[in-house]
Design a protein around this motif. Structure first.
Motif, PDB file in Angstrom:
ATOM      1  N   GLU A 102       5.044   1.178   9.275  1.00 34.79           N
ATOM      2  CA  GLU A 102       6.344   0.689  10.111  1.00 34.79           C
ATOM      3  C   GLU A 102       6.931  -0.111   8.707  1.00 34.79           C
ATOM      4  O   GLU A 102       8.107  -0.962   9.300  1.00 34.79           O
ATOM      5  N   GLY A 103       6.735   0.795   7.860  1.00 36.74           N
ATOM      6  CA  GLY A 103       8.082   0.918   7.158  1.00 36.74           C
ATOM      7  C   GLY A 103       7.882  -0.408   5.846  1.00 36.74           C
ATOM      8  O   GLY A 103       8.915  -1.434   5.591  1.00 36.74           O
ATOM      9  N   LYS A 104       6.367  -0.760   5.985  1.00 34.89           N
ATOM     10  CA  LYS A 104       6.277  -2.260   5.462  1.00 34.89           C
ATOM     11  C   LYS A 104       7.035  -2.162   3.516  1.00 34.89           C
ATOM     12  O   LYS A 104       6.793  -1.108   3.376  1.00 34.89           O
ATOM     13  N   ASP A 105       6.921  -3.372   3.013  1.00 34.88           N
ATOM     14  CA  ASP A 105       7.120  -3.687   1.599  1.00 34.88           C
ATOM     15  C   ASP A 105       6.058  -2.567   0.121  1.00 34.88           C
ATOM     16  O   ASP A 105       5.307  -3.074   1.364  1.00 34.88           O
ATOM     17  N   LYS A 106       6.449  -2.385  -0.264  1.00 34.85           N
ATOM     18  CA  LYS A 106       5.771  -1.823  -1.313  1.00 34.85           C
ATOM     19  C   LYS A 106       4.315  -2.923  -1.514  1.00 34.85           C
ATOM     20  O   LYS A 106       3.483  -2.235  -1.581  1.00 34.85           O
ATOM     21  N   ASP A 107       5.077  -3.917  -1.633  1.00 32.11           N
ATOM     22  CA  ASP A 107       3.642  -4.510  -2.107  1.00 32.11           C
ATOM     23  C   ASP A 107       2.481  -4.509  -0.884  1.00 32.11           C
ATOM     24  O   ASP A 107       1.456  -4.690  -1.835  1.00 32.11           O
ATOM     25  N   LYS A 108       2.797  -4.266  -0.004  1.00 32.70           N
ATOM     26  CA  LYS A 108       1.863  -4.969   1.325  1.00 32.70           C
ATOM     27  C   LYS A 108       1.117  -2.871   0.887  1.00 32.70           C
ATOM     28  O   LYS A 108       0.170  -3.284   1.571  1.00 32.70           O
ATOM     29  N   ILE A 109       2.072  -2.108   1.003  1.00 31.43           N
ATOM     30  CA  ILE A 109       1.622  -0.897   0.581  1.00 31.43           C
ATOM     31  C   ILE A 109       0.586  -0.596  -0.131  1.00 31.43           C
ATOM     32  O   ILE A 109      -0.466  -0.148  -0.681  1.00 31.43           O
ATOM     33  N   ALA A 110       1.255  -1.108  -1.309  1.00 30.18           N
ATOM     34  CA  ALA A 110       0.166  -0.876  -2.647  1.00 30.18           C
ATOM     35  C   ALA A 110      -1.140  -1.810  -2.293  1.00 30.18           C
ATOM     36  O   ALA A 110      -1.651  -0.863  -2.462  1.00 30.18           O
ATOM     37  N   LYS A 111      -1.260  -2.790  -1.608  1.00 27.86           N
ATOM     38  CA  LYS A 111      -2.677  -3.792  -1.368  1.00 27.86           C
ATOM     39  C   LYS A 111      -3.351  -2.805  -0.583  1.00 27.86           C
ATOM     40  O   LYS A 111      -4.531  -2.857  -0.946  1.00 27.86           O
ATOM     41  N   ARG A 112      -2.383  -2.222   0.278  1.00 31.58           N
ATOM     42  CA  ARG A 112      -3.733  -1.091   1.290  1.00 31.58           C
ATOM     43  C   ARG A 112      -3.848   0.237   0.444  1.00 31.58           C
ATOM     44  O   ARG A 112      -5.347   0.662   1.270  1.00 31.58           O
ATOM     45  N   GLU A 113      -3.145   0.616  -0.445  1.00 32.42           N
ATOM     46  CA  GLU A 113      -3.507   1.577  -0.836  1.00 32.42           C
ATOM     47  C   GLU A 113      -4.664   1.175  -2.347  1.00 32.42           C
ATOM     48  O   GLU A 113      -5.571   1.628  -2.096  1.00 32.42           O
ATOM     49  N   GLN A 114      -4.935   0.230  -2.737  1.00 34.21           N
ATOM     50  CA  GLN A 114      -6.131  -0.150  -3.754  1.00 34.21           C
ATOM     51  C   GLN A 114      -6.968  -0.616  -2.547  1.00 34.21           C
ATOM     52  O   GLN A 114      -8.423   0.237  -2.760  1.00 34.21           O
ATOM     53  N   LYS A 115      -7.006  -1.374  -1.464  1.00 32.16           N
ATOM     54  CA  LYS A 115      -7.997  -1.622  -0.474  1.00 32.16           C
ATOM     55  C   LYS A 115      -9.082  -0.057  -0.628  1.00 32.16           C
ATOM     56  O   LYS A 115     -10.337   0.252  -0.696  1.00 32.16           O
ATOM     57  N   LEU A 116      -7.876   0.901  -0.109  1.00 31.19           N
ATOM     58  CA  LEU A 116      -8.209   2.442   0.118  1.00 31.19           C
ATOM     59  C   LEU A 116      -9.287   2.655  -0.707  1.00 31.19           C
ATOM     60  O   LEU A 116     -10.084   3.358  -0.866  1.00 31.19           O
ATOM     61  N   ASN A 117      -9.040   3.311  -2.135  1.00 33.54           N
ATOM     62  CA  ASN A 117      -9.303   3.222  -3.195  1.00 33.54           C
ATOM     63  C   ASN A 117     -10.387   2.569  -3.622  1.00 33.54           C
ATOM     64  O   ASN A 117     -11.562   3.424  -3.725  1.00 33.54           O
ATOM     65  N   GLU A 118     -10.507   1.138  -3.245  1.00 34.94           N
ATOM     66  CA  GLU A 118     -11.344   0.873  -3.714  1.00 34.94           C
ATOM     67  C   GLU A 118     -12.374   1.127  -2.503  1.00 34.94           C
ATOM     68  O   GLU A 118     -14.157   1.851  -2.467  1.00 34.94           O
ATOM     69  N   ALA A 119     -11.872   1.212  -1.011  1.00 35.18           N
ATOM     70  CA  ALA A 119     -13.781   2.097  -0.135  1.00 35.18           C
ATOM     71  C   ALA A 119     -13.535   3.082  -0.415  1.00 35.18           C
ATOM     72  O   ALA A 119     -14.550   3.216  -0.387  1.00 35.18           O
ATOM     73  N   GLN A 120     -12.615   4.129  -1.430  1.00 34.75           N
ATOM     74  CA  GLN A 120     -13.394   6.298  -0.818  1.00 34.75           C
ATOM     75  C   GLN A 120     -14.504   5.284  -2.080  1.00 34.75           C
ATOM     76  O   GLN A 120     -14.987   5.899  -2.900  1.00 34.75           O
ATOM     77  N   ALA A 121     -14.353   4.287  -3.240  1.00 31.75           N
ATOM     78  CA  ALA A 121     -14.821   4.465  -4.796  1.00 31.75           C
ATOM     79  C   ALA A 121     -16.409   4.143  -4.008  1.00 31.75           C
ATOM     80  O   ALA A 121     -17.782   4.134  -4.290  1.00 31.75           O
ATOM     81  N   GLU A 122     -16.594   2.863  -3.062  1.00 41.14           N
ATOM     82  CA  GLU A 122     -17.654   2.185  -2.193  1.00 41.14           C
ATOM     83  C   GLU A 122     -18.482   3.802  -1.535  1.00 41.14           C
ATOM     84  O   GLU A 122     -19.748   3.917  -1.889  1.00 41.14           O
ATOM     85  N   LEU A 123     -17.856   3.676  -0.975  1.00 34.40           N
ATOM     86  CA  LEU A 123     -18.136   5.265  -0.278  1.00 34.40           C
ATOM     87  C   LEU A 123     -19.109   6.811  -0.979  1.00 34.40           C
ATOM     88  O   LEU A 123     -20.050   6.976  -1.123  1.00 34.40           O
ATOM     89  N   GLN A 124     -18.592   7.009  -2.524  1.00 36.13           N
ATOM     90  CA  GLN A 124     -18.604   7.950  -3.534  1.00 36.13           C
ATOM     91  C   GLN A 124     -19.560   7.062  -3.824  1.00 36.13           C
ATOM     92  O   GLN A 124     -20.928   8.095  -3.807  1.00 36.13           O
ATOM     93  N   ARG A 125     -20.307   5.719  -4.068  1.00 34.64           N
ATOM     94  CA  ARG A 125     -21.155   5.184  -4.952  1.00 34.64           C
ATOM     95  C   ARG A 125     -22.216   5.312  -3.855  1.00 34.64           C
ATOM     96  O   ARG A 125     -23.297   5.671  -4.172  1.00 34.64           O
TER      97      ARG A 125
END
Length: 129
Positions: free
Chosen positions: A99-122
């Protein structure tokens, strides 16, 4: 932007430190029982009779229902839920980029994905995968 970068960095550090903690052998029925007994002692020392009653009920349920099989099933459920969350977060990130969201929104979504991946690994580590 500087604040966002700092927030992302701090969140990443917190996530990594949480994810790197080795799962202790506290997920056994015996350790759960010991934890409940400890909480009962604390509640008694504070005179919290309602909490003591609830904890006694939890202790009885633990004694009656806690088995290695039930613990494994709970761990498998945690892994399954974590996988679903990673899939959701990945989809949200992909949509934000499309959708071409701004960098801040993309960064937030990347952060949430990283957190979810860390929880999956745990969760996988606790399960033994």
């Amino acid at each position: 932007m500087k604040h966002l970068a700092t927030a992302v960095l701090l969140s990443s550090i917190a996530t990594l430190s949480f994810a790197q903690k080795a799962p202790e052998a506290t997920d056994t029925c015996i350790s759960k029982r010991q934890d409940i007994l400890k909480q009962i002692d604390q509640a008694k020392s504070k005179g919290n009779d309602k909490k003591v009653a609830g904890l006694n009920k939890a202790l009885k349920a633990n004694d009656a229902n806690c088995t290695p099989e039930s613990l494994r099933a709970a761990r498998e459920k945690d892994v399954s839920e974590a996988r679903a969350k990673v899939a959701d977060r990945d989809r949200e990130l992909t949509e934000a980029k499309a959708e071409g969201k701004d960098k801040d929104k993309i960064a937030k979504r990347e952060q949430k994905l990283n957190e979810a991946q860390a929880e999956l690994q745990r969760a996988q580590k606790v399960l033994g995968n």
